[in-house]
Design a protein around this motif. Sequence first.
Motif, PDB file in Angstrom:
ATOM      1  N   UNK A   1       0.872  -1.172   0.000  1.00  0.00           N
ATOM      2  CA  UNK A   1       0.000   0.000   0.000  1.00  0.00           C
ATOM      3  C   UNK A   1       0.911   1.224   0.000  1.00  0.00           C
ATOM      4  N   UNK A   2       0.335   2.371  -0.290  1.00  0.00           N
ATOM      5  CA  UNK A   2       1.173   3.568  -0.248  1.00  0.00           C
ATOM      6  C   UNK A   2       1.730   3.740   1.168  1.00  0.00           C
ATOM      7  N   UNK A   3       2.993   4.096   1.274  1.00  0.00           N
ATOM      8  CA  UNK A   3       3.573   4.329   2.595  1.00  0.00           C
ATOM      9  C   UNK A   3       3.597   5.835   2.855  1.00  0.00           C
ATOM     10  N   UNK A   4       3.016   6.227   3.986  1.00  0.00           N
ATOM     11  CA  UNK A   4       2.993   7.653   4.310  1.00  0.00           C
ATOM     12  C   UNK A   4       4.388   8.096   4.735  1.00  0.00           C
ATOM     13  N   UNK A   5       4.775   9.315   4.365  1.00  0.00           N
ATOM     14  CA  UNK A   5       6.133   9.785   4.647  1.00  0.00           C
ATOM     15  C   UNK A   5       6.542   9.653   6.116  1.00  0.00           C
ATOM     16  N   UNK A   6       5.608   9.840   7.043  1.00  0.00           N
ATOM     17  CA  UNK A   6       5.956   9.706   8.475  1.00  0.00           C
ATOM     18  C   UNK A   6       6.439   8.295   8.771  1.00  0.00           C
ATOM     19  N   UNK A   7       5.715   7.312   8.257  1.00  0.00           N
ATOM     20  CA  UNK A   7       6.102   5.916   8.500  1.00  0.00           C
ATOM     21  C   UNK A   7       7.428   5.608   7.798  1.00  0.00           C
ATOM     22  N   UNK A   8       7.570   6.148   6.608  1.00  0.00           N
ATOM     23  CA  UNK A   8       8.811   5.951   5.838  1.00  0.00           C
ATOM     24  C   UNK A   8       9.999   6.472   6.634  1.00  0.00           C
ATOM     25  N   UNK A   9       9.880   7.680   7.196  1.00  0.00           N
ATOM     26  CA  UNK A   9      10.973   8.297   7.953  1.00  0.00           C
ATOM     27  C   UNK A   9      11.275   7.506   9.227  1.00  0.00           C
ATOM     28  N   UNK A  10      10.219   7.018   9.862  1.00  0.00           N
ATOM     29  CA  UNK A  10      10.413   6.231  11.082  1.00  0.00           C
ATOM     30  C   UNK A  10      11.183   4.948  10.756  1.00  0.00           C
ATOM     31  N   UNK A  11      10.775   4.316   9.660  1.00  0.00           N
ATOM     32  CA  UNK A  11      11.416   3.074   9.194  1.00  0.00           C
ATOM     33  C   UNK A  11      12.906   3.348   8.958  1.00  0.00           C
ATOM     34  N   UNK A  12      13.154   4.440   8.275  1.00  0.00           N
ATOM     35  CA  UNK A  12      14.534   4.797   7.947  1.00  0.00           C
ATOM     36  C   UNK A  12      15.356   5.097   9.213  1.00  0.00           C
ATOM     37  N   UNK A  13      14.780   5.895  10.112  1.00  0.00           N
ATOM     38  CA  UNK A  13      15.535   6.320  11.296  1.00  0.00           C
ATOM     39  C   UNK A  13      15.663   5.211  12.330  1.00  0.00           C
ATOM     40  N   UNK A  14      14.517   4.635  12.704  1.00  0.00           N
ATOM     41  CA  UNK A  14      14.514   3.733  13.856  1.00  0.00           C
ATOM     42  C   UNK A  14      14.986   2.324  13.475  1.00  0.00           C
ATOM     43  N   UNK A  15      14.545   1.825  12.350  1.00  0.00           N
ATOM     44  CA  UNK A  15      14.946   0.462  11.958  1.00  0.00           C
ATOM     45  C   UNK A  15      16.253   0.502  11.177  1.00  0.00           C
ATOM     46  N   UNK A  16      16.364   1.429  10.251  1.00  0.00           N
ATOM     47  CA  UNK A  16      17.556   1.483   9.398  1.00  0.00           C
ATOM     48  C   UNK A  16      18.668   2.349   9.952  1.00  0.00           C
ATOM     49  N   UNK A  17      18.444   2.993  11.102  1.00  0.00           N
ATOM     50  CA  UNK A  17      19.447   3.859  11.749  1.00  0.00           C
ATOM     51  C   UNK A  17      20.073   4.825  10.744  1.00  0.00           C
ATOM     52  N   UNK A  18      19.225   5.288   9.829  1.00  0.00           N
ATOM     53  CA  UNK A  18      19.648   6.294   8.864  1.00  0.00           C
ATOM     54  C   UNK A  18      20.759   5.814   7.906  1.00  0.00           C
ATOM     55  N   UNK A  19      21.007   4.486   7.901  1.00  0.00           N
ATOM     56  CA  UNK A  19      22.083   3.944   7.055  1.00  0.00           C
ATOM     57  C   UNK A  19      21.534   3.228   5.842  1.00  0.00           C
ATOM     58  N   UNK A  20      20.336   2.643   6.002  1.00  0.00           N
ATOM     59  CA  UNK A  20      19.857   1.681   5.003  1.00  0.00           C
ATOM     60  C   UNK A  20      18.930   2.350   3.995  1.00  0.00           C
ATOM     61  N   UNK A  21      19.184   2.184   2.713  1.00  0.00           N
ATOM     62  CA  UNK A  21      18.208   2.665   1.726  1.00  0.00           C
ATOM     63  C   UNK A  21      16.876   1.928   1.905  1.00  0.00           C
ATOM     64  N   UNK A  22      15.790   2.596   1.493  1.00  0.00           N
ATOM     65  CA  UNK A  22      14.473   1.955   1.519  1.00  0.00           C
ATOM     66  C   UNK A  22      14.003   1.765   0.087  1.00  0.00           C
ATOM     67  N   UNK A  23      13.559   0.538  -0.225  1.00  0.00           N
ATOM     68  CA  UNK A  23      12.918   0.324  -1.523  1.00  0.00           C
ATOM     69  C   UNK A  23      11.417   0.173  -1.315  1.00  0.00           C
ATOM     70  N   UNK A  24      10.660   1.157  -1.798  1.00  0.00           N
ATOM     71  CA  UNK A  24       9.196   1.106  -1.766  1.00  0.00           C
ATOM     72  C   UNK A  24       8.778   0.489  -3.088  1.00  0.00           C
ATOM     73  N   UNK A  25       8.281  -0.744  -3.025  1.00  0.00           N
ATOM     74  CA  UNK A  25       8.072  -1.539  -4.238  1.00  0.00           C
ATOM     75  C   UNK A  25       6.602  -1.597  -4.608  1.00  0.00           C
TER      76      UNK A  25
END
Length: 652
Positions: free
Chosen positions: A395-419
């Motif tokens: 489903x579409x990912x809202x930017x807030x969730x995207x940023x949380x995913x990036x910061x908290x799970x990816x520790x700002x290191x991991x690229x995100x692929x929204x497929x």
Amino acid sequence: MSSATHSNIDSILQENRKFEPPAEFSRHAHIKSLEEYEKLYKQAADDPEGFWAEVAKELHWFKPWTKVLEWDAPWAKWFVGAEANLSYNCLDRHVLGGRRHKAAFIWEGEPGDVRTLTYQQLWLEVQKFANVLLDLGIKKGDRVAIYMGMVPELPVAMLACARIGATHSVIFGGFSANALVDRITDQQAVAVITQDGSWRRGNEVKLKVAVDEALEKCPTVKHVVVYKRTASAINMKEGRDHWWHDLMAKAKDHCPAEPLDAEHPLYILYTSGTTGKPKGIVHTTGGYAVGTYYTTKMVFDLKEDDTFWCTADIGWVTGHSYIVYGPLQTGATTVMYEGAPNFPDLDRFWALVAKHKVTVFYTAPTAIRTFMKWGAEYPNRHDMSTLRLLGSVGEPINPEAWMWYRDVIGKDRCPIVDTWWQTETGAIMISPLPGAIATKPGSATKPLPGIIAEVVTRAGEKVPLGSGGFLVIKKPWPSMMRTIYGDPERYKHQYWSDIPGVYFTGDGAREDKDGYFWIMGRVDDVLNVSGHRLSTMEIESALVAHPKVAEAAVVGRPDEMKGQAVSAFVTLESGSKPSPELKEELRAWVAKEIGSMAKPDDIRFTDTLPKTRSGKIMRRLLRELATGGDVKGDTTTLEDFTVIAKLKEDEQ
Ligand code: WT7
């Protein structure tokens, strides 16, 4: 466009953050730069057949193709005349090529039991189970329904079917007995593979009980194979039901993979459309192999030492393509987890990531929003430093969730692929290539090489950049669905007729000035509830089947956690009275008719539904009501103006 996505549209319209791929990531990636992506994209667009043929050559074929594509729109044949076998490509190719003792699956049960299956072990299990199927008299071309939880025996059963050319149809374990009847009947399945029960949040999902109930109405099914997982008491019907372990104990080890025509149907997977009847999406052998192989390798940038975890259930297409066929073809190690993310505690997923040293993690926005609500303390309990890439789907990912995913799970290191992709497309279509494409929160970015996507008007004209329109795919691609099982007309009509000459996805989208796609959600009567695809019509039919219900209309309304929630408007038969108990009864009824994921979140009883003069229910008005807003839109075709006032009164 559905109002359900408006809040998301507002937020993504203002989104202008951009994240470049980390240099270190790009250096090691399969596709290393934007230039490289653009070159490849152009090459594939100029010569799609040449491009896909090059990809196909990385796989094993018993017999080569004489032609890459035969296209008689909307009928496609890919790798014409070629012979291949998915099970061979997933197993034999690796076992014979030196990956014999690499883990194919690292599986963890909900209670905490762990099993690792190497490619060789999986290969042996699959061959044995293929012999089990053959011994039961199941032949190439027969349909086999699989109704299981997330145990390794589920991919074993799928691969065994693929090995002998039986077409499998996995039915999600959350579907009810009635939903099983519809799906088994539609495909005339000859056998069902199931298990006694499956673990979910510490409880047993009683799969065999549902199968027993369903099979009273399914005369085509001659055999049921039951895998023992929970060891609870179940009935075994003499002559029909067999224990998995009994049959496996007697089966021979060796079963060569059957060379199958590239267009041989690999599987049928049912999904919801705009009518009440689920559609059996048909995927075939050669093209699906090529599409899932290529996208797994490129989008998840998989290398020999990666550990990939896609959290989907194999009952959905995401699990078919990115737990089973894609990762196994690339020779990856895949984590598979049986149970719930909140069992025994809210950190279970992160405990799994840390324990199994997951490097690439793929989940759904609805899960990410739930993790966000639970709080960062749960992921922060664990060392997840092995993660290097994160994915999102469904489903579409809202930017807030995207940023949380990036910061908290990816520790700002991991690229995100929204497929972005669909059951029908078989494989990912629009997604960043993580080493090459800068990401913007909420955008699936650009189409993959070989995929020609466009945002158009109803008439098929490209809309100006920045404007919303309908998302279409303009050229055939190897992993595309071939038909709807038993209903080729519906395939043609549903996907290739609304907008002439192109594949219509059912989604609204916008392309920005950088050529990035922003998916806005469905524009038809399909709902996306926590990543589950549901048809409003299907839920309406279920409600109307209840003896006390006269008429029902179901719409989606925006929901912060689930993406969309199910709102039902119900009129009762005379003599029946609205009550809170009846609401609960109807919710339980829908769970029984379809599955608990389809339960309406709210039910409103009303005397009449708003209709046009020609008798069509005006869903737009109901959507506005369900959202809690005033009815602002055009009501000139409304048959009875007092209906809206009545509905609003009923609410009080
Ligand atoms: C619909 C397909 C294919 C994976 C699971 C869902 C929505 C899917 C995205 C995304 C925005 C997305 C679309 C699509 N969807 N991925 N990344 N961004 N929307 O498969 O059940 O066939 O549903 O899911 O609306 O049409 P499905």
